[in-house]
Design a protein around this motif. Structure first.
Motif, PDB file in Angstrom:
ATOM      1  N   TYR A   1      35.616  56.049  55.072  1.00  0.00           N
ATOM      2  CA  TYR A   1      35.639  55.290  53.822  1.00  0.00           C
ATOM      3  C   TYR A   1      34.508  55.731  52.896  1.00  0.00           C
ATOM      4  CZ  TYR A   1      38.861  51.959  56.071  1.00  0.00           C
ATOM      5  OH  TYR A   1      39.927  51.367  56.710  1.00  0.00           O
ATOM      6  N   LEU A   2      33.345  56.013  53.458  1.00  0.00           N
ATOM      7  CA  LEU A   2      32.213  56.436  52.648  1.00  0.00           C
ATOM      8  C   LEU A   2      32.526  57.737  51.916  1.00  0.00           C
ATOM      9  CD1 LEU A   2      29.301  56.247  51.670  1.00  0.00           C
ATOM     10  CD2 LEU A   2      28.577  57.273  53.843  1.00  0.00           C
ATOM     11  N   ARG A   3      33.134  58.696  52.609  1.00  0.00           N
ATOM     12  CA  ARG A   3      33.506  59.962  51.960  1.00  0.00           C
ATOM     13  C   ARG A   3      34.494  59.709  50.827  1.00  0.00           C
ATOM     14  NH1 ARG A   3      33.529  61.751  57.414  1.00  0.00           N
ATOM     15  NH2 ARG A   3      35.784  61.429  57.558  1.00  0.00           N
ATOM     16  N   ARG A   4      35.446  58.819  51.071  1.00  0.00           N
ATOM     17  CA  ARG A   4      36.443  58.527  50.053  1.00  0.00           C
ATOM     18  C   ARG A   4      35.818  57.803  48.862  1.00  0.00           C
ATOM     19  NH1 ARG A   4      41.192  55.983  53.898  1.00  0.00           N
ATOM     20  NH2 ARG A   4      40.823  57.298  55.714  1.00  0.00           N
ATOM     21  N   ARG A   5      34.891  56.881  49.157  1.00  0.00           N
ATOM     22  CA  ARG A   5      34.209  56.186  48.061  1.00  0.00           C
ATOM     23  C   ARG A   5      33.520  57.171  47.142  1.00  0.00           C
ATOM     24  NH1 ARG A   5      28.346  53.526  48.380  1.00  0.00           N
ATOM     25  NH2 ARG A   5      27.964  55.771  48.511  1.00  0.00           N
ATOM     26  N   ASN A   6      32.754  58.075  47.731  1.00  0.00           N
ATOM     27  CA  ASN A   6      32.013  59.042  46.930  1.00  0.00           C
ATOM     28  C   ASN A   6      32.950  59.886  46.079  1.00  0.00           C
ATOM     29  OD1 ASN A   6      29.684  58.068  48.103  1.00  0.00           O
ATOM     30  ND2 ASN A   6      29.514  59.714  49.599  1.00  0.00           N
ATOM     31  N   TYR A   7      34.071  60.282  46.656  1.00  0.00           N
ATOM     32  CA  TYR A   7      35.050  61.083  45.910  1.00  0.00           C
ATOM     33  C   TYR A   7      35.635  60.281  44.750  1.00  0.00           C
ATOM     34  CZ  TYR A   7      39.436  63.364  44.735  1.00  0.00           C
ATOM     35  OH  TYR A   7      40.480  63.943  44.043  1.00  0.00           O
TER      36      TYR A   7
ATOM     37  N   LYS B   1      35.237  61.222  40.743  1.00  0.00           N
ATOM     38  CA  LYS B   1      36.409  61.650  39.985  1.00  0.00           C
ATOM     39  C   LYS B   1      36.736  60.686  38.847  1.00  0.00           C
ATOM     40  CE  LYS B   1      38.618  64.740  40.534  1.00  0.00           C
ATOM     41  NZ  LYS B   1      38.504  66.110  39.996  1.00  0.00           N
ATOM     42  N   LEU B   2      36.632  59.388  39.109  1.00  0.00           N
ATOM     43  CA  LEU B   2      36.929  58.414  38.053  1.00  0.00           C
ATOM     44  C   LEU B   2      35.969  58.576  36.885  1.00  0.00           C
ATOM     45  CD1 LEU B   2      37.709  55.309  40.267  1.00  0.00           C
ATOM     46  CD2 LEU B   2      39.309  56.375  38.654  1.00  0.00           C
ATOM     47  N   ASN B   3      34.706  58.781  37.175  1.00  0.00           N
ATOM     48  CA  ASN B   3      33.742  58.995  36.096  1.00  0.00           C
ATOM     49  C   ASN B   3      34.008  60.308  35.365  1.00  0.00           C
ATOM     50  OD1 ASN B   3      31.752  56.739  35.916  1.00  0.00           O
ATOM     51  ND2 ASN B   3      31.489  57.194  38.083  1.00  0.00           N
ATOM     52  N   GLN B   4      34.443  61.314  36.098  1.00  0.00           N
ATOM     53  CA  GLN B   4      34.739  62.605  35.476  1.00  0.00           C
ATOM     54  C   GLN B   4      35.884  62.515  34.475  1.00  0.00           C
ATOM     55  OE1 GLN B   4      35.411  65.526  38.541  1.00  0.00           O
ATOM     56  NE2 GLN B   4      33.222  65.853  38.924  1.00  0.00           N
ATOM     57  N   ILE B   5      36.886  61.708  34.792  1.00  0.00           N
ATOM     58  CA  ILE B   5      38.031  61.614  33.887  1.00  0.00           C
ATOM     59  C   ILE B   5      37.830  60.539  32.822  1.00  0.00           C
ATOM     60  CG2 ILE B   5      39.612  62.492  35.639  1.00  0.00           C
ATOM     61  CD1 ILE B   5      40.713  59.693  36.000  1.00  0.00           C
TER      62      ILE B   5
ATOM     63  N   ALA C   1      32.721  47.585  51.262  1.00  0.00           N
ATOM     64  CA  ALA C   1      34.177  47.342  51.228  1.00  0.00           C
ATOM     65  C   ALA C   1      34.909  48.666  51.042  1.00  0.00           C
ATOM     66  CB  ALA C   1      34.545  46.319  50.153  1.00  0.00           C
ATOM     67  N   PHE C   2      36.171  48.634  50.559  1.00  0.00           N
ATOM     68  CA  PHE C   2      36.867  49.898  50.276  1.00  0.00           C
ATOM     69  C   PHE C   2      37.613  49.830  48.955  1.00  0.00           C
ATOM     70  CE2 PHE C   2      39.236  48.119  54.147  1.00  0.00           C
ATOM     71  CZ  PHE C   2      40.052  47.268  53.414  1.00  0.00           C
ATOM     72  N   TYR C   3      36.862  49.367  47.923  1.00  0.00           N
ATOM     73  CA  TYR C   3      37.414  49.284  46.582  1.00  0.00           C
ATOM     74  C   TYR C   3      36.466  49.903  45.565  1.00  0.00           C
ATOM     75  CZ  TYR C   3      39.714  45.437  49.055  1.00  0.00           C
ATOM     76  OH  TYR C   3      40.370  44.672  49.988  1.00  0.00           O
ATOM     77  N   VAL C   4      37.055  50.476  44.512  1.00  0.00           N
ATOM     78  CA  VAL C   4      36.300  50.790  43.308  1.00  0.00           C
ATOM     79  C   VAL C   4      36.888  49.944  42.191  1.00  0.00           C
ATOM     80  CG1 VAL C   4      35.514  53.103  43.908  1.00  0.00           C
ATOM     81  CG2 VAL C   4      37.801  52.805  42.938  1.00  0.00           C
ATOM     82  N   PHE C   5      36.067  49.680  41.170  1.00  0.00           N
ATOM     83  CA  PHE C   5      36.465  48.753  40.108  1.00  0.00           C
ATOM     84  C   PHE C   5      36.130  49.382  38.754  1.00  0.00           C
ATOM     85  CE2 PHE C   5      36.294  44.395  38.086  1.00  0.00           C
ATOM     86  CZ  PHE C   5      37.561  43.993  38.475  1.00  0.00           C
ATOM     87  N   PRO C   6      36.851  50.451  38.394  1.00  0.00           N
ATOM     88  CA  PRO C   6      36.528  51.167  37.159  1.00  0.00           C
ATOM     89  C   PRO C   6      36.949  50.412  35.898  1.00  0.00           C
ATOM     90  CG  PRO C   6      38.504  52.079  38.134  1.00  0.00           C
ATOM     91  CD  PRO C   6      37.963  51.076  39.126  1.00  0.00           C
ATOM     92  N   SER C   7      36.223  50.662  34.834  1.00  0.00           N
ATOM     93  CA  SER C   7      36.554  50.085  33.532  1.00  0.00           C
ATOM     94  C   SER C   7      37.656  50.905  32.863  1.00  0.00           C
ATOM     95  CB  SER C   7      35.323  50.066  32.633  1.00  0.00           C
ATOM     96  OG  SER C   7      35.668  49.701  31.312  1.00  0.00           O
ATOM     97  N   ILE C   8      38.621  50.221  32.264  1.00  0.00           N
ATOM     98  CA  ILE C   8      39.658  50.891  31.472  1.00  0.00           C
ATOM     99  C   ILE C   8      39.586  50.409  30.021  1.00  0.00           C
ATOM    100  CG2 ILE C   8      41.201  51.450  33.385  1.00  0.00           C
ATOM    101  CD1 ILE C   8      41.988  48.443  31.218  1.00  0.00           C
ATOM    102  N   LYS C   9      38.463  49.776  29.652  1.00  0.00           N
ATOM    103  CA  LYS C   9      38.317  49.215  28.314  1.00  0.00           C
ATOM    104  C   LYS C   9      38.451  50.267  27.223  1.00  0.00           C
ATOM    105  CE  LYS C   9      35.351  45.371  29.758  1.00  0.00           C
ATOM    106  NZ  LYS C   9      34.021  44.719  29.623  1.00  0.00           N
TER     107      LYS C   9
END
Length: 404
Positions: A297-303, A307-311, A321-329
């Protein structure tokens, strides 16, 4: 003529909203080729030794009721587990109840402590069941909103401001669902001072305790003065990949457990006998598997965060936990619009942030409890979705421009 049942129904139950998580999960289930980042469920199968122990217990005829609070042997293993892993000590004879998942533990905790109109402070964004369970128990959920500027962490000042003469308890979830935010020991100590000052109880949801990445997990019950105020809730679903088993537990002062046990007796009787044998095996002999899952999970979190910040979808780094919570504002879309259009156009299922409370609007929850290959493909589709909308990152400072 169709019968009108409205006047038969409970007003509280009738006014409950269906789970926003299940809505998108059910929609995605009817589509082919969908990559689901929606439901918070490990992609790992329950370790074989746990399944084997359960099968053996059935073969040996362990199919009867157990004691209401669960097998004493399991309660002893739970107390040993809590002591060894998190340095908190409970008496297995009168301070532990084995429940049908952590959700049932939460339910009987609220029903045991709340009178009509009692207020419970809930840190948002928060898991979808918290506020409804408070309402079902006759209480009033009071939201405390957090933001990414503070890593979605609640402050003692926010808690103090939200407290009224009707406040009975506060619910804390660390690591948090949906944000992954984790409160460290010093932060918990500062919150504890407010709790003690205002004589509150704490429901501490620690279901993600085994999935803490950046620092050692601290159980709220270990904070000075908090043991006698804490109802600790945990379970086997997340850390041990046992979601479908529906096994959880609570630990609390005996006086509170005595009342919760009465509710448990009348509504559930006991958790399934054979599954409790599986849980015993999980606590005794599965830590290598748990550690393996946590590292994955840690490897996946880092990825995912990278990637979300890159795009261009700003995403803080969750501590557990095993969630990310990116902004789409920056896309100009609401959380529901983004999730619905992404599902229909690119077949990626995420959960709109607004289902986790008003402060979740403008975000989406993505679970990374799926294979790295699936995550890579999902991120490609999300990027393609953004590009197709005429939305792109203009430069390295992430200034957005929407092409009309």
């Amino acid at each position: 003529m169709k019968k009108d049942y409205a006047h038969y129904l409970s007003e509280t139950a009738s006014q409950l909203q269906p789970s926003g998580i299940r809505k998108f999960f059910d929609l995605a289930a009817g589509m082919k080729g969908v990559i689901s980042l929606g439901v918070g469920e490990p992609d790992f199968i329950t370790p074989w030794n746990i399944r084997e122990a359960t099968l053996l217990s059935i073969e040996q005829g362990f199919t009867s009721y157990t004691a209401n609070p669960g097998l004493l042997e399991l309660r002893q293993e739970i107390t040993s587990y809590l002591g060894k892993r998190f340095a908190v000590d409970y008496d297995p004879t009168n301070q532990i109840i084995v429940t049908i998942g952590a959700s049932q533990a939460m339910d009987i905790a609220f029903r045991a402590i709340l009178n009509q109109g009692d207020e419970v402070l809930i840190v948002e964004p928060s898991f979808v069941s918290y506020a409804p369970l408070v309402s079902i128990a006759g209480g009033k959920p009071i939201a405390i909103s957090t933001s990414p500027e503070n890593g979605f962490k609640v402050t003692p000042e926010q808690i103090k401001k939200a407290i009224t003469e009707k406040t009975k308890a506060i619910l804390l979830c660390s690591p948090n669902n949906p944000t992954g935010t984790t409160l460290n020991k010093q932060e918990l100590i500062e919150i504890a001072r407010i709790i003690e000052e205002h004589d509150l109880l704490v429901i501490s949801d620690e279901i993600y305790a085994e999935l803490s990445y950046d620092e050692t997990f601290t159980s709220f019950a270990t904070i000075e003065g908090m043991y006698d105020r804490t109802i600790l809730i945990n379970g086997f679903s997340k850390g041990f990949a046992m979601t479908g088993w529906r096994l959880g537990f609570l630990a609390a002062p005996a006086e509170l457990v005595q009342v919760m046990l009465k509710i448990h007796q009348y509504t559930i009787m006991c958790a399934p006998h054979m599954l409790q044998h599986g849980a015993i095996e999980a606590l005794r002999n599965t830590y290598d598997e748990v550690e393996h899952m946590q590292k994955s999970y840690l490897r996946r979190r880092n990825y995912m965060v990278q990637k979300l910040n890159q795009i261009g979808l700003d995403c803080h780094t969750p501590g557990g936990a095993f969630y990310v919570f990116p902004s789409i504002k920056a896309t100009g879309l609401s959380s529901e619009q983004f999730a619905e259009e992404l599902l229909l156009q690119e077949k990626v299922a995420v959960v709109p942030g607004n289902v986790f409370g008003e402060s979740g609007e403008g975000y989406i929850r993505c679970s990374y409890a799926t294979s790295m290959e699936q995550l890579q493909e999902a991120l490609k589709r999300i990027q393609r979705f953004i590009e197709a909308k005429g939305i792109y990152v203009e430069d390295t400072n992430k200034r957005w421009r929407r092409i009309l």
